[in-house]
Scaffold this motif. Structure first.
Motif, mmCIF file in Angstrom:
data_model
loop_
_atom_site.group_PDB
_atom_site.id
_atom_site.type_symbol
_atom_site.label_atom_id
_atom_site.label_comp_id
_atom_site.label_asym_id
_atom_site.label_seq_id
_atom_site.Cartn_x
_atom_site.Cartn_y
_atom_site.Cartn_z
ATOM 1 N N LEU A 99 0.832 -1.199 0.000
ATOM 2 C CA LEU A 99 0.000 0.000 0.000
ATOM 3 C C LEU A 99 0.867 1.250 0.000
ATOM 4 C CD1 LEU A 99 -2.490 -1.273 2.680
ATOM 5 C CD2 LEU A 99 -3.013 -0.974 0.261
ATOM 6 N N GLU A 100 0.268 2.328 -0.455
ATOM 7 C CA GLU A 100 0.955 3.621 -0.493
ATOM 8 C C GLU A 100 1.310 4.055 0.924
ATOM 9 O OE1 GLU A 100 0.629 6.030 -3.536
ATOM 10 O OE2 GLU A 100 0.744 4.032 -4.429
ATOM 11 N N SER A 101 2.267 4.943 1.020
ATOM 12 C CA SER A 101 2.623 5.447 2.343
ATOM 13 C C SER A 101 1.472 6.287 2.897
ATOM 14 C CB SER A 101 3.888 6.291 2.263
ATOM 15 O OG SER A 101 3.597 7.463 1.539
ATOM 16 N N HIS A 102 1.484 6.410 4.197
ATOM 17 C CA HIS A 102 0.315 6.993 4.853
ATOM 18 C C HIS A 102 0.284 8.505 4.743
ATOM 19 C CE1 HIS A 102 -0.370 3.069 6.514
ATOM 20 N NE2 HIS A 102 0.926 3.024 6.678
ATOM 21 N N ALA A 103 -0.925 9.009 4.593
ATOM 22 C CA ALA A 103 -1.096 10.450 4.477
ATOM 23 C C ALA A 103 -1.452 11.066 5.814
ATOM 24 C CB ALA A 103 -2.183 10.760 3.462
ATOM 25 N N MET A 104 -1.651 10.235 6.829
ATOM 26 C CA MET A 104 -2.013 10.727 8.152
ATOM 27 C C MET A 104 -3.325 11.498 8.139
ATOM 28 S SD MET A 104 -0.169 10.106 10.766
ATOM 29 C CE MET A 104 1.388 9.301 11.023
ATOM 30 N N SER A 105 -4.080 11.282 7.092
ATOM 31 C CA SER A 105 -5.360 11.971 7.045
ATOM 32 C C SER A 105 -6.401 10.985 6.571
ATOM 33 C CB SER A 105 -5.271 13.162 6.087
ATOM 34 O OG SER A 105 -6.561 13.449 5.597
ATOM 35 N N THR A 106 -7.529 11.045 7.219
ATOM 36 C CA THR A 106 -8.558 10.079 6.861
ATOM 37 C C THR A 106 -9.246 10.479 5.550
ATOM 38 O OG1 THR A 106 -10.024 11.279 8.332
ATOM 39 C CG2 THR A 106 -9.041 9.263 9.178
ATOM 40 N N GLU A 107 -8.851 11.644 5.004
ATOM 41 C CA GLU A 107 -9.493 12.083 3.760
ATOM 42 C C GLU A 107 -9.179 11.147 2.603
ATOM 43 O OE1 GLU A 107 -8.464 16.184 3.109
ATOM 44 O OE2 GLU A 107 -9.309 16.647 5.084
ATOM 45 N N VAL A 108 -8.045 10.480 2.720
ATOM 46 C CA VAL A 108 -7.627 9.606 1.631
ATOM 47 C C VAL A 108 -8.677 8.517 1.372
ATOM 48 C CG1 VAL A 108 -6.327 8.010 3.102
ATOM 49 C CG2 VAL A 108 -5.672 8.318 0.717
ATOM 50 N N LYS A 109 -9.460 8.239 2.407
ATOM 51 C CA LYS A 109 -10.483 7.204 2.255
ATOM 52 C C LYS A 109 -11.530 7.569 1.221
ATOM 53 C CE LYS A 109 -10.250 5.542 7.013
ATOM 54 N NZ LYS A 109 -10.987 5.434 8.273
ATOM 55 N N GLN A 110 -11.629 8.866 0.916
ATOM 56 C CA GLN A 110 -12.672 9.307 -0.027
ATOM 57 C C GLN A 110 -12.188 9.284 -1.476
ATOM 58 O OE1 GLN A 110 -15.493 9.536 1.397
ATOM 59 N NE2 GLN A 110 -14.556 9.478 3.433
ATOM 60 N N THR A 111 -10.882 9.092 -1.687
ATOM 61 C CA THR A 111 -10.380 9.157 -3.058
ATOM 62 C C THR A 111 -10.812 7.936 -3.871
ATOM 63 O OG1 THR A 111 -8.349 8.050 -2.442
ATOM 64 C CG2 THR A 111 -8.331 10.456 -2.352
ATOM 65 N N ALA A 112 -10.839 8.132 -5.183
ATOM 66 C CA ALA A 112 -11.325 7.083 -6.078
ATOM 67 C C ALA A 112 -10.417 5.855 -6.019
ATOM 68 C CB ALA A 112 -11.414 7.611 -7.503
ATOM 69 N N ALA A 113 -9.095 6.100 -5.979
ATOM 70 C CA ALA A 113 -8.149 4.981 -5.988
ATOM 71 C C ALA A 113 -8.341 4.112 -4.750
ATOM 72 C CB ALA A 113 -6.722 5.518 -6.034
ATOM 73 N N PHE A 114 -8.551 4.764 -3.640
ATOM 74 C CA PHE A 114 -8.754 4.040 -2.369
ATOM 75 C C PHE A 114 -9.993 3.165 -2.453
ATOM 76 C CE2 PHE A 114 -10.209 3.521 1.954
ATOM 77 C CZ PHE A 114 -9.031 3.333 2.663
ATOM 78 N N LYS A 115 -11.065 3.778 -2.955
ATOM 79 C CA LYS A 115 -12.321 3.027 -3.034
ATOM 80 C C LYS A 115 -12.213 1.876 -4.024
ATOM 81 C CE LYS A 115 -15.555 6.548 -1.568
ATOM 82 N NZ LYS A 115 -16.433 7.633 -1.968
ATOM 83 N N GLU A 116 -11.490 2.134 -5.105
ATOM 84 C CA GLU A 116 -11.338 1.097 -6.130
ATOM 85 C C GLU A 116 -10.588 -0.107 -5.569
ATOM 86 O OE1 GLU A 116 -9.214 0.817 -10.386
ATOM 87 O OE2 GLU A 116 -9.977 2.807 -9.848
#
Lengths: 282, 337
Positions: B261-278
């Motif tokens: 997995l990608e390195s952490h962004a320390m933000s839960t916003e990443v959960k909303q991105t398309a790549a994450f959901k995909e």
């Protein structure tokens, strides 16, 4: 505005709310009934036969108690009521004390160490099925008629079942608790005395409460058979003279002592250090 | 044309977990035989990795974790080392955070957090007031971080599930601060009982701690989103797979996916991105679907992490090699045909 009212039954049904005062009155009712019935029958019997010994009046009972509580015994010069109480409570205390200490330590060991459990389990289960009263004669022969046989009867009679219970409770403790303690760096000994033992303490007190009735039974039984003083001995002795005027108050006195013991143990469990006990885990 | 199993990565001796060809099961009274739970598990975890372990319920995630903590002893394995040793019974080198229990009910929250220090303090530290002061300061810092300050004198049975969980986490983490142990932290559905906002707070919290100390974490969860958000690597253990062996040997779970997995962004916003959901959807479709079982030979496509490997035998993928046709062909999956 109309006042909304719904009638709530005071006695009948699932939804009844007797309330504080009425509830107390309700509870006193059967007690008063039993007492009244006794007084009535006792009075009636005394009208027929003034020397009736089977159902003494309250007055006769209080007289008998006054005598034994204040007049020193001719032979020993001591007040028998105090001596009886002291003797019985000492036997009871020592028996319960030995039972508590032994069941606490051996029970925890059996519960926590499977090797220990395999070693002692069959013996303890076997012994817990031996009726202590059936064993009484053997105990008397083996240990003599002195104090040790009475103390042993109590300790054995309540100690073995308590040991079994403690072992079971320690065994049923969530395994996660032990694992967590070990991962936090606890030694096996630390798991035992920092995690398990303190949790078993209030459970032990609860067990003593439950065993108190049996303990009293064993004291009285032992004193009936072989003793020179004690509450059970006194009752047994007075039975020869059909002295119900003393026996009935003694029975009530023993009941009150037992109740006081229970209240004391309950009081210990209410101490702040046991605040966590009895609260649901989930 | 030969199918090449994914080779084992070079073992440098710096691994937290090195498990090869592991089989584990329980005796099933109704079947009157041992029922396999873990079937041929291969897993290498380097030090400092944050492994999210997910899988359908009943796949044996917790069983695998118990092998690492030492609660259970693996039945058969070619190689099994945790922190360089064959794992012994639970000890302070491997921490564990359970979803429930684990808290001493007879100790206050503060005493619970100090428990690890009490256990591990040396004789000198035990009698040193300054050391205890440091320990207490550390504990109050954790109480603060976990928003437990007001509850410090309460007993665990008086706390809500979320608060209890925070105490359990603090219990384990504080020993890292003072003793540098444990080196491996096993978290067994630790966040399962938490509400969404506490959960996100603690996710960030554990990430910060992981960044600071770089300890290996194996995080078992049934929440796929959480797994993908937290881990440096997500490992999917699943009982939904098939091979060309007789059905009896297809029992139990295998690692069917292992994705870096990608390195952490320390933000839960990443959960909303398309790549994450995909990605979460991809894992869900392939790993959690009992109707569409993947063939063992197809796993290679999803065993993408450099440390992942699989030791397949010819029998297990017989059809995949012989006819090479259909969806079960590994070649078509690798795009080499």
């Amino acid at each position: 505005m109309t006042e909304l009212k719904r009638s709530i039954p005071v006695f009948w049904g699932l939804h009844a709310r007797p309330g504080m005062v009425f509830g107390r009155i309700l509870g006193l009712l059967p007690v008063a009934l039993v007492l009244g019935l006794y007084m009535f029958v006792s009075h009636a019997r005394h009208l027929v036969n003034a020397d009736d010994k089977l159902m003494p009046t309250l007055h006769q009972m209080s007289d008998a108690m006054k005598t034994i509580m204040t007049v020193p015994d001719k032979r020993s010069g001591k007040i028998l009521f105090v001596e009886d109480t002291k003797a019985s409570l000492k036997r009871l205390g020592m028996g319960i004390g030995i039972a508590a200490v032994a069941s606490y330590f051996i029970g925890i060991m059996m519960g926590m160490f499977p090797g220990f459990r395999a070693l002692l389990g069959p013996l303890v289960v076997g012994l817990s099925n031996v009726n202590p009263l059936a064993l009484l004669v053997i105990i008397l022969v083996a240990l003599g008629v002195g104090e040790s046989s009475k103390v042993f009867l109590i300790a054995f009679g309540i100690g073995i079942p308590m040991m079994r219970s403690i072992a079971g409770m320690a065994e049923r403790m969530p395994n996660e608790l032990t694992v967590k303690a070990l991962t936090l760096g606890a030694s096996q000994f630390q798991v035992l005395y920092k995690i398990v033992a303190p949790q078993m303490l209030p459970r032990l007190i609860d067990l003593i409460r439950v065993s108190l009735g049996a303990a009293w039974m064993f004291v009285l039984a032992a004193e009936y058979v072989a003793a020179t003083e004690g509450l059970g001995f006194r009752i047994n002795l007075q039975q020869r003279y059909m002295n119900m005027a003393l026996i009935i108050p003694y029975v009530i006195y023993i009941s009150l002592l037992a109740y006081t013991g229970d209240l004391l143990l309950q009081g210990i469990l209410k101490l702040p250090c046991f605040r966590w006990y009895g609260k649901s885990e989930d | 044309m030969d199918f090449i199993p994914r080779p084992k990565p070079p073992i440098t001796g710096n691994e937290s977990i090195h498990l090869e060809d592991a089989y584990h099961g329980y005796f099933d009274l109704s079947l009157r035989r041992t029922r396999t739970v873990l079937n041929d598990i291969d897993l290498v975890v380097s030090r400092g990795e944050f492994v999210s372990l997910v899988g359908p319920s009943g796949c044996g995630k917790s069983t695998l974790l118990k092998l690492f903590t030492g609660q259970e002893i693996v039945q058969r394995a070619k190689n099994f080392e945790v922190l360089g040793l064959l794992p012994s019974f639970p000890d302070r080198t491997r921490g564990v955070v359970f979803q429930n229990y684990g808290l001493a009910p007879h100790l206050t929250v503060l005493r619970n957090i100090l428990l690890g220090l009490e256990f591990q303090a040396s004789l000198l530290q035990r009698f040193s007031p300054s050391w205890w002061k440091r320990a207490k300061d550390m504990a109050s810092k954790y109480l603060d971080d976990m928003r437990l300050t007001d509850a410090s004198d309460k007993y665990p049975p008086e706390l809500s599930g979320g608060m209890r969980q925070r105490v359990a986490i603090a219990q384990t983490l504080i020993t890292i601060d003072l003793f540098g142990m444990p080196d491996l932290i096993c978290m067994d559905e630790s966040y399962g009982a938490l509400d969404a906002s506490t959960r996100e707070d603690l996710q960030i919290f554990i990430l910060k701690l992981w960044e600071k100390y770089k300890k290996t974490i194996v995080f078992v969860t049934h929440n796929l989103e959480e797994a993908v958000f937290l881990g440096t690597r997500v490992v999917v253990l699943s009982q939904f797979w098939t091979s060309d062996q007789p059905a009896a040997q297809q029992e139990g779970s295998r690692i069917i996916m292992d994705i870096p997995l990608e390195s952490h962004a320390m933000s839960t916003e990443v959960k909303q991105t398309a790549a994450f959901k995909e990605l979460t959807k991809y894992i869900l479709d392939r790993g959690f679907n009992p109707k569409q079982r993947l063939h063992v030979a197809q796993f290679n496509a999803d065993l993408r992490h450099p440390n992942s490997f699989s030791s397949l035998t010819r029998e297990q993928c017989a059809t995949a090699f012989v006819d090479g046709s259909g969806a079960t062909s590994p070649q078509s999956l690798d795009g080499k045909t």
